[in-house]
Each structure stands twice: as C-alpha cells, then as structure tokens.
Design an enzyme around this catalytic site. Structure first.
Site, PDB file in Angstrom:
ATOM      1  N   PHE A  12     -50.320   7.664  69.832  1.00  0.00           N
ATOM      2  CA  PHE A  12     -50.488   6.209  69.802  1.00  0.00           C
ATOM      3  C   PHE A  12     -50.571   5.512  68.571  1.00  0.00           C
ATOM      4  O   PHE A  12     -49.693   4.599  68.287  1.00  0.00           O
ATOM      5  CB  PHE A  12     -51.787   6.142  70.893  1.00  0.00           C
ATOM      6  N   ASP A  32     -46.204  16.418  63.555  1.00  0.00           N
ATOM      7  CA  ASP A  32     -47.020  16.511  64.944  1.00  0.00           C
ATOM      8  C   ASP A  32     -46.652  17.674  65.553  1.00  0.00           C
ATOM      9  O   ASP A  32     -45.377  18.130  65.684  1.00  0.00           O
ATOM     10  CB  ASP A  32     -46.213  14.992  65.572  1.00  0.00           C
ATOM     11  N   LEU A  34     -46.718  17.623  69.013  1.00  0.00           N
ATOM     12  CA  LEU A  34     -46.461  17.086  70.233  1.00  0.00           C
ATOM     13  C   LEU A  34     -47.117  17.330  71.240  1.00  0.00           C
ATOM     14  O   LEU A  34     -46.561  17.652  72.590  1.00  0.00           O
ATOM     15  CB  LEU A  34     -44.710  17.463  70.613  1.00  0.00           C
ATOM     16  N   SER A  35     -48.498  17.806  70.984  1.00  0.00           N
ATOM     17  CA  SER A  35     -49.138  18.091  72.222  1.00  0.00           C
ATOM     18  C   SER A  35     -49.780  17.017  73.169  1.00  0.00           C
ATOM     19  O   SER A  35     -49.696  17.340  74.197  1.00  0.00           O
ATOM     20  CB  SER A  35     -50.685  18.764  71.588  1.00  0.00           C
ATOM     21  N   ALA A  73     -53.664  13.193  62.951  1.00  0.00           N
ATOM     22  CA  ALA A  73     -53.521  13.869  63.901  1.00  0.00           C
ATOM     23  C   ALA A  73     -54.639  14.519  64.281  1.00  0.00           C
ATOM     24  O   ALA A  73     -55.436  15.059  63.591  1.00  0.00           O
ATOM     25  CB  ALA A  73     -52.566  15.207  63.557  1.00  0.00           C
ATOM     26  N   SER A 118     -61.681   8.542  60.879  1.00  0.00           N
ATOM     27  CA  SER A 118     -63.065   9.051  61.726  1.00  0.00           C
ATOM     28  C   SER A 118     -63.120   8.263  63.110  1.00  0.00           C
ATOM     29  O   SER A 118     -62.221   7.845  63.635  1.00  0.00           O
ATOM     30  CB  SER A 118     -63.993   8.876  60.650  1.00  0.00           C
ATOM     31  N   TYR A 143     -66.610  16.519  69.458  1.00  0.00           N
ATOM     32  CA  TYR A 143     -65.703  15.680  68.471  1.00  0.00           C
ATOM     33  C   TYR A 143     -66.318  14.781  67.602  1.00  0.00           C
ATOM     34  O   TYR A 143     -65.967  14.701  66.225  1.00  0.00           O
ATOM     35  CB  TYR A 143     -65.046  14.597  69.827  1.00  0.00           C
ATOM     36  N   ILE A 203     -65.056   4.833  88.024  1.00  0.00           N
ATOM     37  CA  ILE A 203     -66.079   4.333  86.915  1.00  0.00           C
ATOM     38  C   ILE A 203     -66.948   5.619  86.804  1.00  0.00           C
ATOM     39  O   ILE A 203     -67.689   5.984  87.715  1.00  0.00           O
ATOM     40  CB  ILE A 203     -66.843   3.358  87.751  1.00  0.00           C
ATOM     41  N   ASP A 273     -72.134  11.075  77.180  1.00  0.00           N
ATOM     42  CA  ASP A 273     -71.534   9.572  77.171  1.00  0.00           C
ATOM     43  C   ASP A 273     -72.261   8.748  76.409  1.00  0.00           C
ATOM     44  O   ASP A 273     -73.632   8.723  76.634  1.00  0.00           O
ATOM     45  CB  ASP A 273     -70.909   9.160  78.551  1.00  0.00           C
TER      46      ASP A 273
HETATM   47  P1  NAD Z   1     -53.180  10.675  70.268  1.00  0.00           P
HETATM   48  O1  NAD Z   1     -53.575  11.631  70.940  1.00  0.00           O
HETATM   49  O2  NAD Z   1     -52.143   9.484  70.761  1.00  0.00           O
HETATM   50  O3  NAD Z   1     -52.434  11.144  68.818  1.00  0.00           O
HETATM   51  C1  NAD Z   1     -52.800  12.074  68.254  1.00  0.00           C
HETATM   52  C2  NAD Z   1     -51.553  12.973  67.748  1.00  0.00           C
HETATM   53  O4  NAD Z   1     -51.909  14.133  66.953  1.00  0.00           O
HETATM   54  C3  NAD Z   1     -50.469  13.271  68.868  1.00  0.00           C
HETATM   55  O5  NAD Z   1     -49.216  12.887  68.630  1.00  0.00           O
HETATM   56  C4  NAD Z   1     -50.636  14.634  68.739  1.00  0.00           C
HETATM   57  O6  NAD Z   1     -49.450  15.492  69.396  1.00  0.00           O
HETATM   58  C5  NAD Z   1     -50.788  15.098  67.487  1.00  0.00           C
HETATM   59  N1  NAD Z   1     -51.669  16.395  67.358  1.00  0.00           N
HETATM   60  C6  NAD Z   1     -52.728  16.923  67.800  1.00  0.00           C
HETATM   61  N2  NAD Z   1     -53.039  17.957  67.496  1.00  0.00           N
HETATM   62  C7  NAD Z   1     -52.354  18.166  66.568  1.00  0.00           C
HETATM   63  C8  NAD Z   1     -52.055  19.443  65.493  1.00  0.00           C
HETATM   64  N3  NAD Z   1     -52.768  20.674  65.860  1.00  0.00           N
HETATM   65  N4  NAD Z   1     -51.137  19.430  64.771  1.00  0.00           N
HETATM   66  C9  NAD Z   1     -50.128  18.466  64.722  1.00  0.00           C
HETATM   67  N5  NAD Z   1     -50.253  17.216  65.306  1.00  0.00           N
HETATM   68  C10 NAD Z   1     -51.267  17.363  66.398  1.00  0.00           C
HETATM   69  O7  NAD Z   1     -54.460  10.023  69.704  1.00  0.00           O
HETATM   70  P2  NAD Z   1     -54.708   8.496  69.011  1.00  0.00           P
HETATM   71  O8  NAD Z   1     -55.513   7.705  70.038  1.00  0.00           O
HETATM   72  O9  NAD Z   1     -53.400   7.944  68.334  1.00  0.00           O
HETATM   73  O10 NAD Z   1     -55.649   8.812  67.950  1.00  0.00           O
HETATM   74  C11 NAD Z   1     -55.367   9.209  66.440  1.00  0.00           C
HETATM   75  C12 NAD Z   1     -56.233   9.560  65.632  1.00  0.00           C
HETATM   76  O11 NAD Z   1     -57.306   8.295  65.682  1.00  0.00           O
HETATM   77  C13 NAD Z   1     -57.102  10.824  65.924  1.00  0.00           C
HETATM   78  O12 NAD Z   1     -57.574  11.451  64.715  1.00  0.00           O
HETATM   79  C14 NAD Z   1     -58.416  10.344  66.866  1.00  0.00           C
HETATM   80  O13 NAD Z   1     -59.481  11.238  66.622  1.00  0.00           O
HETATM   81  C15 NAD Z   1     -58.567   8.973  65.910  1.00  0.00           C
HETATM   82  N6  NAD Z   1     -59.358   7.847  66.889  1.00  0.00           N
HETATM   83  C16 NAD Z   1     -58.728   7.541  67.977  1.00  0.00           C
HETATM   84  C17 NAD Z   1     -59.653   6.494  68.332  1.00  0.00           C
HETATM   85  C18 NAD Z   1     -58.974   5.851  69.921  1.00  0.00           C
HETATM   86  O14 NAD Z   1     -59.809   4.899  70.414  1.00  0.00           O
HETATM   87  N7  NAD Z   1     -57.683   6.045  70.207  1.00  0.00           N
HETATM   88  C19 NAD Z   1     -60.768   6.044  68.281  1.00  0.00           C
HETATM   89  C20 NAD Z   1     -61.530   6.701  67.165  1.00  0.00           C
HETATM   90  C21 NAD Z   1     -60.695   7.807  66.543  1.00  0.00           C
HETATM   91  C1  UD1 Z   2     -63.041   6.863  72.523  1.00  0.00           C
HETATM   92  C2  UD1 Z   2     -61.779   7.376  71.911  1.00  0.00           C
HETATM   93  C3  UD1 Z   2     -62.171   8.480  70.814  1.00  0.00           C
HETATM   94  C4  UD1 Z   2     -62.945   7.720  69.883  1.00  0.00           C
HETATM   95  C5  UD1 Z   2     -64.173   7.049  70.348  1.00  0.00           C
HETATM   96  C6  UD1 Z   2     -64.926   6.188  69.436  1.00  0.00           C
HETATM   97  C7  UD1 Z   2     -59.691   8.091  73.366  1.00  0.00           C
HETATM   98  C8  UD1 Z   2     -59.506   9.029  74.522  1.00  0.00           C
HETATM   99  N1  UD1 Z   2     -61.220   8.584  72.899  1.00  0.00           N
HETATM  100  O1  UD1 Z   2     -63.938   7.772  73.071  1.00  0.00           O
HETATM  101  O2  UD1 Z   2     -61.102   9.025  70.294  1.00  0.00           O
HETATM  102  O3  UD1 Z   2     -63.379   8.390  68.776  1.00  0.00           O
HETATM  103  O4  UD1 Z   2     -63.531   6.130  71.677  1.00  0.00           O
HETATM  104  O5  UD1 Z   2     -65.605   5.113  69.846  1.00  0.00           O
HETATM  105  O6  UD1 Z   2     -59.255   7.073  73.060  1.00  0.00           O
HETATM  106  N2  UD1 Z   2     -64.437   5.785  81.359  1.00  0.00           N
HETATM  107  C9  UD1 Z   2     -64.336   5.309  82.906  1.00  0.00           C
HETATM  108  N3  UD1 Z   2     -63.491   5.804  83.658  1.00  0.00           N
HETATM  109  C10 UD1 Z   2     -62.280   6.220  83.420  1.00  0.00           C
HETATM  110  C11 UD1 Z   2     -62.204   6.675  81.739  1.00  0.00           C
HETATM  111  C12 UD1 Z   2     -63.347   6.429  81.160  1.00  0.00           C
HETATM  112  O7  UD1 Z   2     -65.547   4.832  83.445  1.00  0.00           O
HETATM  113  O8  UD1 Z   2     -61.307   6.493  83.888  1.00  0.00           O
HETATM  114  C13 UD1 Z   2     -65.612   5.386  80.881  1.00  0.00           C
HETATM  115  C14 UD1 Z   2     -66.034   6.601  79.968  1.00  0.00           C
HETATM  116  O9  UD1 Z   2     -66.943   7.223  80.563  1.00  0.00           O
HETATM  117  C15 UD1 Z   2     -66.791   5.970  78.650  1.00  0.00           C
HETATM  118  C16 UD1 Z   2     -65.884   4.906  78.540  1.00  0.00           C
HETATM  119  O10 UD1 Z   2     -65.199   4.588  79.685  1.00  0.00           O
HETATM  120  O11 UD1 Z   2     -67.928   5.554  79.015  1.00  0.00           O
HETATM  121  C17 UD1 Z   2     -64.781   4.898  77.299  1.00  0.00           C
HETATM  122  O12 UD1 Z   2     -64.137   6.239  77.746  1.00  0.00           O
HETATM  123  P1  UD1 Z   2     -62.950   6.547  76.773  1.00  0.00           P
HETATM  124  O13 UD1 Z   2     -61.905   5.619  76.852  1.00  0.00           O
HETATM  125  O14 UD1 Z   2     -62.651   7.913  77.302  1.00  0.00           O
HETATM  126  O15 UD1 Z   2     -63.668   6.626  75.261  1.00  0.00           O
HETATM  127  P2  UD1 Z   2     -64.763   7.129  74.630  1.00  0.00           P
HETATM  128  O16 UD1 Z   2     -65.213   8.448  74.880  1.00  0.00           O
HETATM  129  O17 UD1 Z   2     -65.636   6.016  74.232  1.00  0.00           O
END
Ligand code: NAD
Ligand code: UD1
Length: 309
Positions: A12, A32, A34-35, A73, A118, A143, A203, A273
């Site tokens: 993403f 990547d 591609l997991s 990743a 992070s 995590y 929820i 949570d």
């Molecule tokens: P995502 O799952 O869409 O992207 C992660 C990517 O890493 C994927 O393309 C996956 O295939 C790849 N990947 C996973 N394990 C791997 C491995 N062992 N080797 C190579 N590639 C691997 O998630 P995202 O939301 O794009 O997250 C990107 C980064 O941001 C992550 O480090 C995540 O922890 C961090 N992050 C995300 C959020 C959020 O809200 N989305 C918040 C805080 C931190």
């Molecule tokens: C998310 C990120 C994580 C990041 C963190 C930082 C994802 C998948 N996770 O975790 O990488 O490090 O923010 O703050 O992007 N919920 C519902 N219904 C649903 C799904 C979720 O009620 O169908 C609730 C969850 O219980 C939680 C909140 O929504 O209270 C957010 O959940 P989620 O989007 O999974 O994110 P975080 O756990 O905050």
C-alpha cells in the site's frame, strides 16, 4: 536523478512512494515477497526483485548501486503479529537489521542512508495525548515491540556503524490501494468498501476507540523530504495529523459520503487493542516544514472512489 530501493514497494504505502519517486525522475528498485503486496501495484518502470527482506543475499542484490533505501517491508497488521508471533518478529526486526547491515557494508567508504517505517504502536496505551516522541514507549503488541526494536537497532546502525537513518512513527495510514479484502488490513479500507457496497461492518468493542488517521499522500511527502534532506544521525519522528477520530465517527462520515447505512455487527474488542492513539506532529513539522494537510473528508473521498472501482 538518484536510484532508490523501496522494500515493500508492491504494498500500500510503498507503491505510492515508488510512483512518486519515479514521477520525480528517480530510478526505483523494489524488494518485495508479494505476501501482502500485489504485482498490479508495481509501477511499470520500477525494477522488481522478488525476495525476502530478512535474506541478506536478496537485500544485497536489491541494494546494489542505490543511493538510499526506504525500508517499508513488514507484516503491517497488529492482529497478525499476535497470531504469527515468531514469523512476524523474523520479518519485522530481522528485516530491518538485515537492511541496516547491508547498508553499512555494500558501498566502499560510505554507508547507504535508510528511511524506515516505525509505528505509533510503540507508544502502547498512553492516555497523555497528543503523544510526543519523548513519551516513554510502552508497546502492547508484538508488532509494537518489534517496531521499537527497529528504532533501537537504527540507533546502533548510526552510532556504531555510521549508517544514517530516519524512522517515522506512522499513525493510522489510509488511502487507495490499502487492501479492502483482507481482515488484517486497515479499518478504513475495510469499512470504505463495505459501506459503499451496502454490506455490514464489524465494530470491535464499543467503537469509541480513537485513531489519528493520516492520508498516504502526506506520508509519501514526508518520506521523500527526509531523503532529500540527506539523513545524518538516527532521528525518529511522528507522522500524524494530531486530529482524533473514533471508529464510530469514521463510520458516520463514510455513511454520509456514500449515502448509505451499513448494518453494524458488534464484536468483542481485540485483546491488547489501543484505546486512544493521537500523535503530536510538531517535531516532524519543524524538521521538514511540512504538515499532513489532507483532511479526513478529502482523503476518505479518494479512498471510497478507489474502493468502488
Ligand atoms: P502492506 O502490507 O501493504 O505493505 C507491506 C509490503 O511488504 C507488502 O508489499 C508485502 O508483500 C511486503 N513484505 C512483507 N513481508 C516481507 C518480507 N519478508 N520480505 C519482503 N517483502 C515483504 O502494508 P503498508 O500499510 O503499506 O505498510 C508499510 C509499512 O508501514 C510497514 O512497515 C508497516 O508496519 C508500516 N506502518 C503502516 C501503518 C498503516 O497504517 N498502514 C502504520 C504504521 C506503520
Ligand atoms: C494500524 C496499522 C499498523 C500501525 C498502527 C499505528 C494496519 C493494518 N495496521 O494498527 O500497521 O502500526 O495502525 O497506529 O494498517 N476495527 C474495527 N473493525 C474492523 C477493523 C478494525 O472495529 O473491521 C478497529 C480495531 O479493533 C482498532 C481500530 O479499528 O480498534 C483500528 O484497527 P486497524 O485499522 O487494524 O489498525 P491498528 O490496529 O490501529
């Protein structure tokens, strides 16, 4: 023009970053496995190395000749880290250490700078919001512990091995391309698709838990600015808006945007949570002169338009 490695670049956030880097005229290599990432997220002009970020040979191959690394990743789901504890740890800490290690050895004489993801999860459940970077980290999930571990290793990378790093504690990032079909994906991506299609949403708990939702386009601007500024040291910044939104408020806004009402299924809260997560954006704003400027309505509008395609 520079050449950058984006680990997790088919995911993403990484795919938006890769697009933006290419748009600025840089060359991009993606590593990547591609997991959770998808081939269709890969920009056509990016080179893809399919491999594991915790495998030093794969990282060395992908990092060959690059000027900087964006390390994204990871297993991004807090929930997934509970179910696959050891496997997540291997990727989330092992991957970061492998990247730092290769960054210090791949070039003769000069290390390769690393900007890495992070997370707000390092703070745990701290009610003293908005959370500044000097709050004592108290992660509640594997995590969050692993992301804190990345920050500690990043400090070693700089202080012992001269690898400059910047870690961004992303709060809850959302936007197009966040997988709406996986139960391990972010709440906005899941809700946006379900509300738009008139399906029910789950929820967890009472829905009053609060998050600081930040739009992916804003995250990309900070990541690029930090590389442009040529990292020195081992800095850590929040990446957030400072604005709170509860899960129930989020659902209301999405229903308004879609002109539909979703049936609510109430589930028990996820163990561990976080109740309230709101960051203080001041330090990153001062360092880069940027803010997360995309409002929730605008960002959700873009996300819903993508989700209904
Ligand atoms: P995502 O799952 O869409 O992207 C992660 C990517 O890493 C994927 O393309 C996956 O295939 C790849 N990947 C996973 N394990 C791997 C491995 N062992 N080797 C190579 N590639 C691997 O998630 P995202 O939301 O794009 O997250 C990107 C980064 O941001 C992550 O480090 C995540 O922890 C961090 N992050 C995300 C959020 C959020 O809200 N989305 C918040 C805080 C931190
Ligand atoms: C998310 C990120 C994580 C990041 C963190 C930082 C994802 C998948 N996770 O975790 O990488 O490090 O923010 O703050 O992007 N919920 C519902 N219904 C649903 C799904 C979720 O009620 O169908 C609730 C969850 O219980 C939680 C909140 O929504 O209270 C957010 O959940 P989620 O989007 O999974 O994110 P975080 O756990 O905050």
């Amino acid at each position: 023009m520079a050449h950058y490695l984006v680990t997790g670049g088919c995911g993403f956030i990484g795919s938006h970053l890769a697009d933006a880097l290419l748009g600025d005229g840089h060359a991009v290599t993606i590593l990547d496995d591609l997991s959770t990432g998808r081939l269709e997220n890969k920009p056509a002009r990016a080179e893809l190395v399919v491999g594991d970020v915790a495998d030093a040979d794969a990282v060395r191959h992908a990092m060959d000749g690059v000027d900087g690394v964006f390390h994204l990743a990871a297993v991004a789901s807090v929930q997934r880290s509970k179910e696959l504890w050891a496997e997540t740890h291997r990727t989330n800490v092992g991957g970061a250490v492998t990247v730092f290690e290769v960054a210090r050895t791949i070039r003769d004489g000069a290390s390769v700078p690393v900007i890495y993801a992070s997370s707000a999860a390092v703070y745990g459940d701290n009610p003293n919001t908005p959370l500044g970077e000097d709050c004592v980290p108290q992660p509640r999930s594997a995590y969050g512990v692993d992301k804190l571990g990345c920050e500690l290793h990043a400090r070693v990378a700089w202080e012992i091995h001269n690898v400059p790093t910047v870690g961004f504690r992303f709060f809850n990032v959302y936007g197009p391309r966040q997988d709406p079909l996986s139960p391990y994906s972010g709440v906005i991506s899941i809700f946006a698709r379900r509300v738009a299609r008139g399906e029910e949403v789950e929820i967890h708990g009472d829905g009053e838990q609060v998050r600081d939702f930040v739009y992916v386009g804003d995250v990309v601007r900070f990541l690029m600015a930090s590389m442009r500024k040529r990292p020195q040291g081992a800095a850590v910044y929040n990446l957030c808006t400072g604005r709170p939104t509860s899960i129930l408020m989020l659902l209301d806004v999405l229903q308004e945007l879609c002109g539909k009402k979703a049936r609510r299924l109430h589930r028990t809260a996820r163990p561990g949570d976080i109740r309230v997560s709101i960051g203080d954006p001041a330090k990153a704003r001062a360092a880069y002169g940027l803010t997360c400027r995309t409002g929730l309505l605008e960002g959700l509008g873009a996300t819903v338009s993508w989700a209904v395609l």
